[in-house]
Enzyme design. Structure first.
Site, short mmCIF file in Angstrom:
data_model
loop_
_atom_site.label_atom_id
_atom_site.label_comp_id
_atom_site.label_asym_id
_atom_site.label_seq_id
_atom_site.Cartn_x
_atom_site.Cartn_y
_atom_site.Cartn_z
N TYR A 51 32.05 47.25 21.19
CA TYR A 51 32.51 45.89 20.89
C TYR A 51 33.99 45.93 20.55
CZ TYR A 51 29.45 41.93 21.07
OH TYR A 51 28.74 40.87 21.53
N GLU A 53 36.12 42.72 20.16
CA GLU A 53 36.66 41.34 20.10
C GLU A 53 38.10 41.36 19.63
OE1 GLU A 53 34.17 38.94 17.65
OE2 GLU A 53 32.67 38.67 19.22
N ASP A 197 44.74 29.71 41.94
CA ASP A 197 43.57 30.57 41.84
C ASP A 197 43.57 31.46 43.09
OD1 ASP A 197 41.11 31.75 41.91
OD2 ASP A 197 39.96 29.92 41.54
N THR A 223 40.01 36.81 40.79
CA THR A 223 38.91 37.76 40.58
C THR A 223 39.51 39.14 40.85
OG1 THR A 223 38.23 37.61 42.89
CG2 THR A 223 37.09 36.17 41.34
N LYS A 226 37.56 41.09 45.05
CA LYS A 226 37.60 40.67 46.47
C LYS A 226 38.66 41.52 47.18
CE LYS A 226 35.62 36.40 45.13
NZ LYS A 226 35.70 35.04 44.77
N ARG A 232 33.69 43.85 39.58
CA ARG A 232 33.45 42.41 39.48
C ARG A 232 34.07 41.90 38.19
NH1 ARG A 232 30.49 39.09 42.28
NH2 ARG A 232 30.48 40.84 43.69
C1 LIG Z 1 38.79 30.66 44.73
C2 LIG Z 1 37.73 31.21 43.83
N1 LIG Z 1 37.84 31.05 42.50
C3 LIG Z 1 36.92 31.51 41.64
C4 LIG Z 1 35.81 32.17 42.09
C5 LIG Z 1 34.76 32.59 41.11
O1 LIG Z 1 34.68 33.92 40.92
P1 LIG Z 1 33.37 34.57 40.20
O2 LIG Z 1 32.30 34.52 41.20
O3 LIG Z 1 33.83 35.93 39.79
O4 LIG Z 1 33.08 33.70 39.01
C6 LIG Z 1 35.65 32.40 43.46
C7 LIG Z 1 34.47 33.14 43.94
O5 LIG Z 1 34.08 33.13 45.05
C8 LIG Z 1 36.63 31.89 44.35
O6 LIG Z 1 36.50 32.04 45.67
#
Ligand SMILES: Cc1ncc(COP(=O)(O)O)c(C=O)c1O
Length: 432
Positions: A51, A53, A197, A223, A226, A232
């Site tokens: 842990y 935090e 994002d 993320t 990918k 993950r």
């Molecule tokens: C553009 C985008 N943002 C956020 C996410 C979410 O990621 P996670 O599945 O790790 O929550 C994805 C997942 O496919 C995504 O394509």
């Protein structure tokens, strides 16, 4: 202590089967990749017990001296990789990173302007079934019917009309790059935060294969699993740290804070509890790999392979959304072939080829059927597939789609897939 195999043969057996599935199939899901043995090893370590935090040097628990070092290394490598002033490596996933960004910059009821889910956007960009669409007022921009691309004049018109507090960029199924300069201008014109994002494209951005949003956007999320090819998880970055005069957390606290402070508190304690230190170690390992020259050539190959496959499909008479790709994915519109996404996904699956059905812009089918499939090159490129192999992959996909119910043909294609997979071996272990 017993090994997993001895302790729980049932679960071990399923992990073994999944390993074999990954080894023996064409993995073409655009959001997936194959993490290295080193990354998987860090994730399967005793760090899961700890842990921690808080943040390095400011924890709510004792015994954090080693995990502090690990998190610092992960943050430093992430900052180096993306030339960023700030990195938070604690988000458990892409969706969790995005939740923290909303918490930092938006009040319930504030307006977000994002890319429509039906045009390639993500659930967390304002979908009515997601917390983002439930908590905030979501408005959308889309792509053009004739080009499949975003028209920035239309984004500007929409932004002026709906006056968003935040504009999001980024997508799950958009095969083209983004014009961050134009988005920045629009955000400044309407006084909105600008958030990118880059969940899908982070690896390509890190190595300069795609435009860089870091210095033009206020905040960037991603993320790590990918194109970035890590464990993950999620991450938040800020290219240029500085005073954040508009953010909710800053307003509530009654004093001006820097972006980094605002975001740190939005992740913990704002939206998460203890960080997953085993995953953060996996992120550190993957970022270390991404800083090596091989990662630059890998990302280049990911794009070359996507272009090669797009050309192979076009030459076989398939319609591609936007006519091709700038990045790692292509979106095939199957309507002109008299097929839908569901049939295509299922028949390809039977031939050992894994893709996902996907809505195409202005789709007339439901999300459970869809008119398209999304195909990505990151995973098979990790395996070592080059242009020649991807052209063969396109040929095999075409063979399946020409006669999707012909089981005999699917079985023979399955054998070809398996033979190619054996030529490019992947995992030689079940558990590390
Ligand atoms: C553009 C985008 N943002 C956020 C996410 C979410 O990621 P996670 O599945 O790790 O929550 C994805 C997942 O496919 C995504 O394509």
């Amino acid at each position: 202590m017993k090994s997993l195999k001895e302790q729980d043969p049932e679960i071990y057996d399923y992990i073994e089967k999944e390993t074999q599935r990954q080894n023996d199939n064409f993995e073409l899901i655009a959001s997936e990749n194959f993490a290295s043995k080193a990354t998987i090893s860090a994730m399967g370590s005793v760090l899961t017990n700890k842990y921690a935090e808080g943040y390095p040097g400011k924890r709510y628990y004792g015994g954090c001296e080693f995990v502090d070092e690990i998190e610092d290394i992960a943050r430093d490598r992430a900052k180096k990789l993306f030339k960023a002033d700030y990195a938070n490596v604690q988000p458990h996933s892409g969706a969790s990173a995005n939740a923290a960004i909303y918490l930092a910059f938006m009040s319930p009821g504030d307006t977000l302007l994002g890319l429509d889910l039906a045009h390639g956007g993500h659930l967390t960009h304002g979908s009515p079934v997601n917390f983002s669409g439930i908590t905030y007022k979501a408005e959308f921009y889309g792509v053009e019917k004739d080009t499949g691309r975003i028209d920035m004049d239309k984004v500007r018109d929409k932004a002026k009309k709906v006056k968003p507090r935040m504009i999001s960029i980024g997508a799950s199924a958009y095969p083209r790059d983004f014009d961050y300069e134009a988005f920045r201008e629009i955000a400044d014109e309407v006084g909105a935060f600008l958030w990118m994002d880059m969940a899908h494209t982070a690896g390509l951005i890190a190595t300069g294969e795609l435009n860089d949003p870091l210095q033009l956007c206020d905040v960037v999320s991603t993320t790590t699993h990918k194109t970035l090819r890590g464990p993950r998880g999620g991450m938040i970055l800020v290219g240029k740290d500085g005073e954040n005069k508009l953010g909710v957390t800053a307003r509530k606290s009654g004093r001006v804070k820097n972006w980094s402070e605002v975001l740190d508190s939005a992740v913990f304690p704002g939206s998460q509890g203890g960080p997953l230190m085993h995953v953060i170690a996996g992120k550190a390992v993957a970022f270390g790999e991404a800083l090596q020259p091989e990662f630059v050539s890998y990302q280049k190959q990911v794009r070359l392979n996507a272009t090669a496959m797009a050309n192979a499909f076009t030459n076989r008479g398939y319609d591609l959304v936007s006519g091709g790709t700038d990045n790692h994915l292509i979106l095939v519109d199957l309507r002109s072939k008299g097929l839908n996404g569901k049939i295509a996904e299922e028949s390809l699956d039977r031939a050992g080829i894994t893709v996902n059905k996907n809505m195409v812009p202005f789709d007339t089918e439901s999300p459970f059927v869809t008119s398209g499939i999304r195909i990505g090159t990151p995973a098979l490129t990790t395996r070592g597939f080059g242009k020649e192999q991807f052209e063969q992959v396109a040929e095999l996909i075409d063979k399946v789609l020409q006669d999707p119910e012909n089981e005999e043909r699917l079985n023979s294609i399955r054998s070809e897939v398996q033979a190619m997979c054996e030529e490019f071996p992947l995992y030689d272990f079940v558990t590390v």
